[in-house]
Write a protein that holds these residues in place. Structure first.
Motif, PDB file in Angstrom:
ATOM      1  N   GLU A 138     -28.068 -51.429 -16.215  1.00  0.00           N
ATOM      2  CA  GLU A 138     -29.386 -51.525 -16.956  1.00  0.00           C
ATOM      3  C   GLU A 138     -29.809 -50.341 -18.006  1.00  0.00           C
ATOM      4  N   GLU A 139     -29.366 -49.195 -17.605  1.00  0.00           N
ATOM      5  CA  GLU A 139     -29.514 -47.779 -18.125  1.00  0.00           C
ATOM      6  C   GLU A 139     -28.571 -47.636 -19.405  1.00  0.00           C
ATOM      7  N   PHE A 140     -27.661 -48.527 -19.498  1.00  0.00           N
ATOM      8  CA  PHE A 140     -26.752 -48.589 -20.681  1.00  0.00           C
ATOM      9  C   PHE A 140     -26.581 -49.863 -21.428  1.00  0.00           C
ATOM     10  N   VAL A 141     -27.806 -50.489 -21.291  1.00  0.00           N
ATOM     11  CA  VAL A 141     -28.167 -51.737 -22.128  1.00  0.00           C
ATOM     12  C   VAL A 141     -29.604 -51.258 -23.134  1.00  0.00           C
ATOM     13  N   LEU A 142     -29.096 -51.564 -24.398  1.00  0.00           N
ATOM     14  CA  LEU A 142     -29.906 -50.973 -25.287  1.00  0.00           C
ATOM     15  C   LEU A 142     -30.710 -52.104 -26.191  1.00  0.00           C
ATOM     16  N   SER A 143     -31.976 -51.939 -26.347  1.00  0.00           N
ATOM     17  CA  SER A 143     -32.935 -52.712 -26.995  1.00  0.00           C
ATOM     18  C   SER A 143     -32.536 -52.787 -28.661  1.00  0.00           C
ATOM     19  N   ILE A 144     -32.764 -54.078 -29.293  1.00  0.00           N
ATOM     20  CA  ILE A 144     -32.365 -54.100 -30.760  1.00  0.00           C
ATOM     21  C   ILE A 144     -33.903 -54.348 -31.425  1.00  0.00           C
ATOM     22  N   PRO A 145     -34.093 -53.682 -32.407  1.00  0.00           N
ATOM     23  CA  PRO A 145     -35.344 -53.777 -33.242  1.00  0.00           C
ATOM     24  C   PRO A 145     -35.303 -55.223 -33.642  1.00  0.00           C
ATOM     25  N   GLU A 146     -36.342 -55.851 -33.671  1.00  0.00           N
ATOM     26  CA  GLU A 146     -36.586 -57.223 -34.298  1.00  0.00           C
ATOM     27  C   GLU A 146     -36.332 -57.129 -35.690  1.00  0.00           C
ATOM     28  N   THR A 147     -36.379 -56.293 -36.507  1.00  0.00           N
ATOM     29  CA  THR A 147     -36.284 -56.139 -38.037  1.00  0.00           C
ATOM     30  C   THR A 147     -34.676 -56.083 -38.328  1.00  0.00           C
ATOM     31  N   LEU A 148     -33.780 -56.136 -37.498  1.00  0.00           N
ATOM     32  CA  LEU A 148     -32.428 -56.120 -37.956  1.00  0.00           C
ATOM     33  C   LEU A 148     -31.888 -57.360 -37.756  1.00  0.00           C
ATOM     34  N   ASP A 149     -30.709 -57.627 -38.829  1.00  0.00           N
ATOM     35  CA  ASP A 149     -29.965 -58.921 -38.754  1.00  0.00           C
ATOM     36  C   ASP A 149     -29.001 -58.834 -37.340  1.00  0.00           C
ATOM     37  N   LEU A 150     -29.331 -59.691 -36.696  1.00  0.00           N
ATOM     38  CA  LEU A 150     -28.173 -59.349 -35.363  1.00  0.00           C
ATOM     39  C   LEU A 150     -26.669 -59.753 -35.695  1.00  0.00           C
ATOM     40  N   ALA A 151     -26.385 -60.251 -36.825  1.00  0.00           N
ATOM     41  CA  ALA A 151     -25.133 -60.366 -37.015  1.00  0.00           C
ATOM     42  C   ALA A 151     -24.326 -59.378 -37.611  1.00  0.00           C
ATOM     43  N   ARG A 152     -25.289 -58.235 -37.987  1.00  0.00           N
ATOM     44  CA  ARG A 152     -24.712 -57.083 -38.562  1.00  0.00           C
ATOM     45  C   ARG A 152     -24.905 -55.767 -37.841  1.00  0.00           C
ATOM     46  N   VAL A 153     -25.607 -56.027 -36.453  1.00  0.00           N
ATOM     47  CA  VAL A 153     -25.907 -54.864 -35.642  1.00  0.00           C
ATOM     48  C   VAL A 153     -24.805 -54.397 -34.888  1.00  0.00           C
ATOM     49  N   ALA A 154     -23.744 -54.957 -34.608  1.00  0.00           N
ATOM     50  CA  ALA A 154     -22.941 -54.717 -33.778  1.00  0.00           C
ATOM     51  C   ALA A 154     -21.844 -53.451 -34.054  1.00  0.00           C
TER      52      ALA A 154
END
Length: 351
Positions: A138-154
């Protein structure tokens, strides 16, 4: 948990379909379906054992975006259905001074890499994001802001934090004069991050080929390193240079570009460099430093910053079965500027 991915079986074999088991959930684990995985130069180097430490079979991938499918009973930060991310690390000792200071990448006991690294509890070698599923602490799993395009976050999970961290470490902000040497996957992110932080940004490149691209990405100026007159005029004009060149190269043309107390930060080349001269370092109290990704808290800070500023990498989406061609193209710098694998393609028959 049974899953599928693409693995290298040896240094000279292409990546190919591979079935393997993910561990059962521990109390503090998050399980996810991987949606997208970025393709990093480190993946290529590891698959081909360029650094001499690869354990086979090897499933690369440490720029991971997924959807939570299950959580252990002790997990509090994430829930089923959340969009989450995992970067270059999946564990550390959590007890040393660096871990307590949020710099798990410098864990005194050694951090556990997302792939090609022994699990701290079982010793099993970790398998990366070129796969359908992942289980991570869990400590190494990050949250992704809802405003970002998931397909380009990686690519933010490696290229993003690799360039954001030194900018923050050396206090880049409004009024800072930043140069970026090299404009590939790392370099184009360094430009976007530095611009987002308010700096005046110059791209340094051997030819003028990428000038229009650099300015389009937000750079204020472009400096051709093969132009001796322009380089001479640029002497002592930068506070920070982010050097993203990924091969052995000569630092001597760059160091004099730093102002007094300026810092050149190496984030590209892992290995030998051409012999440097200490003269400009001594005469200008200039520094040559290195930087390794960032800690988990800083990586979350970077994601949140990108969410606020709408900063995303320039990506080319590929299918999983196109990875070997992508590796070949990446070696030739034939990508603008990062490959991302759409993991939905892993369910489809290979061509």
């Amino acid at each position: 948990m049974k899953t599928i991915g693409y693995a290298a079986q040896s240094a000279d074999s292409p990546l190919a379909p591979f079935s393997f088991d993910r561990r059962e959930l521990r109390d503090n684990d998050v399980a996810m379906e991987i949606l997208y995985c970025g393709v990093c130069h480190s993946d290529l180097h590891t698959a081909r054992n360029d650094w001499g430490w690869t354990v086979y079979p090897n499933v690369p991938g440490h720029e991971i975006v997924g959807r939570v499918t299950a959580v252990g009973p002790a997990v509090t930060r994430h829930k089923v259905g959340d969009h989450v991310a995992v970067g270059c690390m999946v564990d550390s000792c959590q007890e040393c001074d660096h871990c307590h200071n949020g710099e798990e990448q410098f864990c005194r006991e050694g951090n556990t890499n997302t792939y090609n690294s022994p699990d701290r509890q079982t010793g099993d070698i970790t398998m990366g994001g070129y796969s359908k599923h992942l289980v991570a602490r869990e400590e190494f799993v990050l949250s992704i802001p809802e405003t970002l395009d998931l397909a380009r976050v990686a690519p933010l999970l490696c290229a993003g934090i690799t360039t954001y961290s030194p900018l923050r470490t050396w206090n880049v902000g409004p009024g800072s004069r930043v140069a970026v040497a090299g404009m590939g996957g790392l370099g184009h992110m360094a430009v976007k991050m530095a611009v987002g932080l308010g700096a005046h940004v110059t791209v340094i490149s051997r030819t003028a080929d990428k000038k229009a691209d650099a300015l389009e990405l937000g750079a204020d100026a472009f400096l051709v390193s093969s132009d001796g007159s322009a380089m001479e005029k640029a002497a002592s004009s930068f506070d920070v240079i982010i050097d993203t060149v990924p091969v052995k190269h000569d630092l001597n043309p760059y160091v004099p570009l730093l102002d007094i107390d300026g810092t050149l930060v190496l984030v590209g080349q892992v290995g030998p460099l051409a012999e440097p001269s200490t003269v400009p370092m001594i005469l200008g109290r200039r520094r040559v430093a290195g930087s390794l990704i960032g800690g988990i808290a800083e990586t979350q800070e970077m994601l949140d910053f990108c969410g606020r500023m709408n900063i995303l990498p320039e990506c080319e989406m590929i299918r999983m079965d196109e990875i070997n061609d992508a590796f070949d193209r990446m070696e030739k710098s034939d990508v603008r500027y990062r490959f991302v694998i759409d993991m939905a393609s892993l369910d489809e028959p290979t061509s």
